[in-house]
Design an enzyme around this catalytic site. Structure first.
Site, PDB file in Angstrom:
ATOM      1  N   LYS A   1       6.111  -2.722  10.127  1.00 16.85           N
ATOM      2  CA  LYS A   1       4.761  -2.021  11.250  1.00 16.85           C
ATOM      3  C   LYS A   1       3.532  -3.219  10.765  1.00 16.85           C
ATOM      4  O   LYS A   1       2.967  -3.362  11.835  1.00 16.85           O
ATOM      5  CB  LYS A   1       4.266  -0.954  10.944  1.00 16.85           C
ATOM      6  CG  LYS A   1       4.777   0.164  11.135  1.00 16.85           C
ATOM      7  CD  LYS A   1       4.669   1.529  11.189  1.00 16.85           C
ATOM      8  CE  LYS A   1       5.193   2.397  11.643  1.00 16.85           C
ATOM      9  NZ  LYS A   1       5.404   4.051  11.781  1.00 16.85           N
TER      10      LYS A   1
ATOM     11  N   ASP B   1       0.934   6.379  16.437  1.00 15.05           N
ATOM     12  CA  ASP B   1       1.327   7.276  15.844  1.00 15.05           C
ATOM     13  C   ASP B   1      -0.208   8.276  15.598  1.00 15.05           C
ATOM     14  O   ASP B   1      -0.010   9.408  15.940  1.00 15.05           O
ATOM     15  CB  ASP B   1       1.305   7.115  14.270  1.00 15.05           C
ATOM     16  CG  ASP B   1       2.737   5.790  13.779  1.00 15.05           C
ATOM     17  OD1 ASP B   1       3.779   6.639  14.616  1.00 15.05           O
ATOM     18  OD2 ASP B   1       2.877   5.063  12.985  1.00 15.05           O
TER      19      ASP B   1
ATOM     20  N   ALA C   1       0.714   6.315   7.412  1.00 16.85           N
ATOM     21  CA  ALA C   1       0.266   7.676   8.067  1.00 16.85           C
ATOM     22  C   ALA C   1      -1.081   7.771   7.705  1.00 16.85           C
ATOM     23  O   ALA C   1      -1.983   7.662   9.375  1.00 16.85           O
ATOM     24  CB  ALA C   1       1.438   8.540   8.248  1.00 16.85           C
TER      25      ALA C   1
HETATM   26  N1  LIG Z   1       5.779  13.102  11.904  1.00 18.84           N
HETATM   27  C1  LIG Z   1       5.752  11.715  12.602  1.00 18.84           C
HETATM   28  O1  LIG Z   1       5.432  11.162  13.314  1.00 18.84           O
HETATM   29  C2  LIG Z   1       5.004  10.645  10.843  1.00 18.84           C
HETATM   30  C3  LIG Z   1       4.540   9.916  11.249  1.00 18.84           C
HETATM   31  C4  LIG Z   1       5.287   9.147   9.519  1.00 18.84           C
HETATM   32  C5  LIG Z   1       4.776   9.130   8.621  1.00 18.84           C
HETATM   33  N2  LIG Z   1       5.285  10.731   8.466  1.00 18.84           N
HETATM   34  C6  LIG Z   1       5.383  10.597   7.043  1.00 18.84           C
HETATM   35  O2  LIG Z   1       4.393  10.858   6.156  1.00 18.84           O
HETATM   36  C7  LIG Z   1       5.048  10.844   4.850  1.00 18.84           C
HETATM   37  C8  LIG Z   1       4.245   9.570   4.799  1.00 18.84           C
HETATM   38  O3  LIG Z   1       4.382   8.504   5.037  1.00 18.84           O
HETATM   39  P1  LIG Z   1       3.128   7.168   4.869  1.00 18.84           P
HETATM   40  O4  LIG Z   1       4.351   5.937   5.496  1.00 18.84           O
HETATM   41  O5  LIG Z   1       1.706   7.053   4.952  1.00 18.84           O
HETATM   42  O6  LIG Z   1       4.033   6.823   3.771  1.00 18.84           O
HETATM   43  P2  LIG Z   1       3.111   5.772   2.268  1.00 18.84           P
HETATM   44  O7  LIG Z   1       2.583   4.877   2.820  1.00 18.84           O
HETATM   45  O8  LIG Z   1       4.209   5.835   1.310  1.00 18.84           O
HETATM   46  O9  LIG Z   1       1.548   6.621   1.844  1.00 18.84           O
HETATM   47  C9  LIG Z   1       2.557   8.190   1.046  1.00 18.84           C
HETATM   48  C10 LIG Z   1       1.171   8.868   1.019  1.00 18.84           C
HETATM   49  O10 LIG Z   1       0.884   9.705   0.157  1.00 18.84           O
HETATM   50  C11 LIG Z   1       0.546   9.907  -1.689  1.00 18.84           C
HETATM   51  N3  LIG Z   1       1.557  11.076  -1.922  1.00 18.84           N
HETATM   52  C12 LIG Z   1       2.857  10.169  -2.137  1.00 18.84           C
HETATM   53  N4  LIG Z   1       3.588  11.298  -2.804  1.00 18.84           N
HETATM   54  C13 LIG Z   1       2.422  12.236  -3.553  1.00 18.84           C
HETATM   55  C14 LIG Z   1       2.498  12.588  -4.576  1.00 18.84           C
HETATM   56  N5  LIG Z   1       3.538  13.376  -5.834  1.00 18.84           N
HETATM   57  N6  LIG Z   1       1.406  14.035  -5.083  1.00 18.84           N
HETATM   58  C15 LIG Z   1       0.497  13.260  -4.091  1.00 18.84           C
HETATM   59  N7  LIG Z   1      -0.114  12.457  -3.443  1.00 18.84           N
HETATM   60  C16 LIG Z   1       1.292  11.517  -3.069  1.00 18.84           C
HETATM   61  C17 LIG Z   1       0.544   8.636  -1.770  1.00 18.84           C
HETATM   62  O11 LIG Z   1      -0.379   8.435  -2.359  1.00 18.84           O
HETATM   63  P3  LIG Z   1      -1.086   7.436  -3.942  1.00 18.84           P
HETATM   64  O12 LIG Z   1      -1.411   6.409  -2.898  1.00 18.84           O
HETATM   65  O13 LIG Z   1      -1.287   7.579  -4.290  1.00 18.84           O
HETATM   66  O14 LIG Z   1       0.600   6.501  -4.200  1.00 18.84           O
HETATM   67  C18 LIG Z   1      -0.182   7.936  -0.708  1.00 18.84           C
HETATM   68  O15 LIG Z   1      -1.353   7.816  -0.347  1.00 18.84           O
HETATM   69  C19 LIG Z   1       6.755  10.270   5.287  1.00 18.84           C
HETATM   70  O16 LIG Z   1       6.554  12.070   4.936  1.00 18.84           O
HETATM   71  C20 LIG Z   1       6.416  10.144   6.108  1.00 18.84           C
HETATM   72  O17 LIG Z   1       7.570  10.577   6.890  1.00 18.84           O
HETATM   73  C21 LIG Z   1       5.437  11.463   9.486  1.00 18.84           C
END
Ligand SMILES: NC(=O)c1ccc[n+]([C@@H]2O[C@H](COP(=O)([O-])OP(=O)(O)OC[C@H]3O[C@@H](n4cnc5c(N)ncnc54)[C@H](OP(=O)(O)O)[C@@H]3O)[C@@H](O)[C@H]2O)c1
Length: 301
Positions: free
Chosen positions: A70, A120, A147
């Site tokens: 991305k 998104d 996200a």
């Molecule tokens: N519905 C949709 O269309 C859509 C679109 C995109 C993504 N998503 C979903 O959104 C989620 C996040 O995606 P992303 O791309 O943003 O991932 P990412 O870039 O890895 O970011 C994940 C975020 O969640 C936090 N996090 C992860 N595990 C945690 C925990 N156990 N406790 C507290 N905070 C936690 C991380 O905190 P740290 O910074 O402290 O590591 C980070 O800020 C995924 O499940 C993905 O499948 C859905």
């Protein structure tokens, strides 16, 4: 039926085999009787440049872009939409072919322009707007990853009053807040940050109108995990959006229903980001109901 006039859309990612987008887009294309097909393409990170050049060469009309491309794909595009450039990531590429350009035709090639968009955040905001107006609201977001950035930039541009971001790594929340303040200077919304913890989250949620959880907490297979302690942290005037969509009814959504809060399912963001991409490529309204049913089918819901 595919024939000599069929045009191609698709999605690039690594891995790609779990994508739900082909089912959703092909259903929309069929419903409108358009001679297009939407395909998955497995593209390794070191082949991105060739992928974009190759797509231009074979007349690809549009691509979605998923993890891990991305951000890295942006340097291979001609133009980036303003919101996408603030977010620093795109998920949609539009290919614009100028087939009448004489100078390019002399070389027997077409003049092609590529433009990147991030749909998104749009998807998330449109999903929430089905349940409530966003104007003048306080929004709390947990997470500060990819996200969260897309959602925060879009929602901060949509007329809210206050945004509260909580993240496990507080530095990342701060850096997102600083990027929002720098890029959206004129908007004048109040942006607060906290480290992710139950006391701070409870306080922030108590006077929030909208709660968006952008962490993967509760995603399959960890379906019993939840980003809040329990339903007491929520209230009935809150709209709760968990962007996780496997399972559809996450533990957070279950707690929100117990609290009589309004819920927005995660698959809706996935649906509306696709709807916006479809509309960018085809310049016409997408058949939302058909695409939603196809998505629910492929998600097994
Ligand atoms: N519905 C949709 O269309 C859509 C679109 C995109 C993504 N998503 C979903 O959104 C989620 C996040 O995606 P992303 O791309 O943003 O991932 P990412 O870039 O890895 O970011 C994940 C975020 O969640 C936090 N996090 C992860 N595990 C945690 C925990 N156990 N406790 C507290 N905070 C936690 C991380 O905190 P740290 O910074 O402290 O590591 C980070 O800020 C995924 O499940 C993905 O499948 C859905």
């Amino acid at each position: 039926m595919v024939d000599g006039k069929t045009k191609i859309l698709g999605v690039i990612g690594d891995p790609i085999e779990h994508t739900f987008s082909p089912a959703m887009h092909n259903a929309g294309l069929d419903a409108l009787n358009l001679n297009y097909i939407y395909l998955p393409f497995h593209v390794k990170p070191d082949r991105l440049k060739e992928c974009i050049e190759g797509a231009k060469a074979i007349g690809i009309q549009g691509l979605n872009v998923t993890i891990p491309h991305k951000t890295n794909v942006m340097k291979h595009l001609d133009e980036i939409d303003q919101v996408a450039s603030m977010i620093g990531a795109i998920n949609t590429i539009q290919f614009i072919y100028d087939e009448n350009n004489e100078s390019s035709n002399q070389n027997n090639t077409f003049n092609v322009k590529t433009r990147g968009f991030n749909t998104d955040g749009y998807g998330c905001v449109r999903a929430i707007e089905e349940k409530t107006s966003i104007n003048n609201k306080k929004v709390t977001i947990t997470g500060a990853g990819g996200a969260a950035r897309a959602v925060a930039f879009q929602i901060a541009n949509s007329g809210i009053d206050e945004l509260s971001i909580l993240n496990r790594n507080a530095g990342k929340a701060e850096s997102l807040a600083n990027d929002l303040r720098t890029n959206l200077e004129t908007i004048g919304i109040d942006i607060g940050i906290n480290a992710y913890g139950m006391d701070d989250l409870k306080r922030e949620l108590s006077d929030s109108d909208i709660f968006i959880d952008t962490t993967p907490i509760g995603m399959y297979p960890n379906v019993n995990d939840k980003p809040i302690a329990n339903a007491d942290m929520l209230h009935e005037d809150l709209v709760v959006n968990d962007i996780v969509y496997t399972p559809m009814e996450t533990s957070l959504i279950k707690e929100a229903l117990k609290a009589n809060a309004e819920v927005v399912y995660g698959y809706k963001m996935l649906l509306y980001q696709g709807i916006r991409s479809f509309e960018i490529w085809l310049g016409r309204e997408a058949p939302v109901d058909v695409m939603e049913n196809a998505l629910l089918d492929v998600l097994g819901i």
